[in-house]
Design an enzyme around this catalytic site. Structure first.
Site, PDB file in Angstrom:
ATOM      1  N   LYS A 213       8.296  -1.676 -19.892  1.00 14.46           N
ATOM      2  CA  LYS A 213       7.472  -0.328 -19.994  1.00 14.46           C
ATOM      3  C   LYS A 213       7.217  -0.576 -21.510  1.00 14.46           C
ATOM      4  CE  LYS A 213       9.482   1.216 -15.941  1.00 14.46           C
ATOM      5  NZ  LYS A 213       9.118   1.975 -14.720  1.00 14.46           N
TER       6      LYS A 213
ATOM      7  N   ASP B  65       7.534   5.443  -6.006  1.00 15.24           N
ATOM      8  CA  ASP B  65       7.154   4.159  -6.595  1.00 15.24           C
ATOM      9  C   ASP B  65       6.323   3.598  -5.213  1.00 15.24           C
ATOM     10  OD1 ASP B  65       8.611   3.958  -8.622  1.00 15.24           O
ATOM     11  OD2 ASP B  65      10.399   3.250  -7.712  1.00 15.24           O
TER      12      ASP B  65
ATOM     13  N   LYS C 232      -2.915  15.342  11.785  1.00 17.34           N
ATOM     14  CA  LYS C 232      -1.498  15.423  12.108  1.00 17.34           C
ATOM     15  C   LYS C 232      -0.805  14.599  12.884  1.00 17.34           C
ATOM     16  CE  LYS C 232       2.304  18.701  12.974  1.00 17.34           C
ATOM     17  NZ  LYS C 232       2.483  20.092  14.121  1.00 17.34           N
TER      18      LYS C 232
ATOM     19  N   ASN D   5      10.806  13.258  -3.831  1.00 20.79           N
ATOM     20  CA  ASN D   5      12.174  12.805  -4.149  1.00 20.79           C
ATOM     21  C   ASN D   5      12.841  14.265  -4.861  1.00 20.79           C
ATOM     22  OD1 ASN D   5      11.678  13.006  -7.275  1.00 20.79           O
ATOM     23  ND2 ASN D   5      10.450  11.278  -6.827  1.00 20.79           N
TER      24      ASN D   5
END
Ligand code: CTP
Length: 405
Positions: free
Chosen positions: A344, A280, A290, A211
């Site tokens: 959390k 996530d 590959k 990300n």
């Protein structure tokens, strides 16, 4: 308020002329600058120039009667918040490493307790000489900081490493060292664990999912905590950032690696700040070779959910431990962040809308809000460094309140 004081030592390198600009820039940045010129430096730049640029009387060996010396060098050594030597020759480094104090500069630098920064400038061979290298290594081991010379055209006609570092870098390093000095050491005795950066989830031996997290926020927190006296454990996903000096760093790749590294770190930590953006999901089956093109057919990757690292840390939360999470959102910031607070076991969340200009990934600023069960505190746009200190201020206040219970 007393201005921060830089004592600027100038030695006899041809780069001595650069000291004038350095002094001027430090004065413009709000510092009081006192220059000490060695005898050789005075052959290369005049006392008058340095006095004009620093706005203070310049100290040279020649004109000072020995009696006055004593007082002056102790006075300046004490007054310095940062001691900068720029440019510094091999001769100066050699004297300093050997404990020789035979002129105003070497005497004052020996008497100071301020951080000493040395910007090197010399002939490449002199720089590479094992004696110089040994001197640098020794001084470094006792806490002297060096700004390494850069590659460039040298006065001796050769090209190589030995050129004085850029003025910008010298000024910045001096101001950073100053800032460091001014930081309250209010986290002394505490351990702070910080996570930072993205994770990488492999697809095959050459590809991965990741990300946009740059790691800048987490690194800023680690640096700030270290400056404030904490022992810092930084667990970082892959980033392009340099490890902040003085922190214990573990580099990880995947979210599962992050979990494995953070759980034992969190056990030791009084404060855990989770600024990482762990993926996530991971690829259910990582291809051993590959993956080849599918001849125009759609290619489907099956993803499986990763562990929620912050949730796992929350489940092992100790009494008198403060857990801080982040919530990077693109919508419904408050509602989403509140949900994460409970799930959390976080003491508070640093929430931000990453779609706002000046917030989010790969920029040096952030617009955040602190959120806990008592409400929300919106913060203005600020640098990630400033936000890092605000987060630590709040985490420390929560910790002290818990300890007082
Ligand atoms: N976090 C974590 N483990 C994950 C995902 C997130 O520990 N697998 C942590 C992050 O470090 C951050 C907080 O949880 O401190 C919130 O991260 P965020 O990605 O905003 O939340 P998610 O729980 O992943 O929720 P969602 O993706 O559904 O918004």
């Amino acid at each position: 308020m007393k201005k921060p004081c830089v004592v600027l030592g100038v030695t006899g390198s041809i780069a001595a002329y650069r000291a004038a600009d350095i002094a001027h820039r430090l004065v413009k940045a709000g510092c009081e600058v006192h220059c000490i010129l060695t005898k050789s430096a005075q052959q290369l730049i005049t006392e008058r120039t340095m006095e004009t640029m620093s706005g203070q009387p310049c100290i040279t060996d020649m004109f000072a009667p020995p009696k006055q010396w004593e007082v002056e060098h102790i006075e300046l050594a004490k007054r310095a918040d940062v001691f900068l030597v720029a440019p510094a020759t091999a001769n100066f480094v050699g004297k300093m490493a050997s404990g020789i104090a035979d002129d105003m500069l070497t005497t004052t630098v020996m008497a100071t307790k301020a951080p000493v920064l040395v910007a090197l400038a010399m002939n490449t061979n002199m720089y590479e000489n094992p004696v110089t290298q040994k001197n640098i290594a020794y001084l470094r081991s006792i806490g002297v900081r060096f700004l390494e010379p850069i590659e460039g055209d040298l006065a001796c006609g050769t090209v190589g490493k030995g050129h004085i570092p850029e003025t910008d870098d010298i000024v910045r390093a001096t101001l950073d060292a100053m800032e460091e000095q001014r930081q309250p050491k209010d986290l002394t005795g505490l351990t702070v664990a910080v996570t930072a950066g993205p994770t990488r989830e492999p697809i095959d031996p050459v590809r991965y999912i990741t990300n946009k997290s740059s790691g800048k926020m987490g690194y800023a927190i680690a640096r700030a905590a270290q400056l404030r006296g904490a022992r810092v454990l930084l667990i970082s996903g892959p980033t392009a950032l340099e490890a902040p000096a003085g922190v214990e760093m573990v580099r990880v790749e995947s979210t599962k690696d992050l979990l494995d590294a953070l759980l034992p770190a969190a056990e030791q930590a009084d404060i855990v700040v989770q600024a990482a953006a762990p993926a996530d999901y991971r690829v259910a089956e990582v291809a051993p070779q590959k993956i080849k093109k599918q001849d125009g057919e759609p290619f489907v990757l099956t993803l499986t959910e990763n562990p929620d690292v912050a949730k796992a840390v929350g489940e092992n939360k100790r009494e008198n431990q403060v857990l801080v999470g982040f919530a990077a959102e693109t919508q419904a910031v408050r509602a989403n962040a509140t949900r994460k607070l409970d799930k959390k076991h976080l003491d508070f969340i640093v929430a931000n809308d990453v779609t706002k200009p000046g917030a989010g990934f790969d920029v040096d600023t952030n617009i955040a809000a602190f959120l806990d069960h008592d409400g929300i505190e919106e913060l203005p746009l600020m640098t990630k460094d400033a936000l890092a200190h605000r987060i630590l201020d709040r985490a420390l206040a929560v910790l002290r309140a818990k300890q007082a219970r």
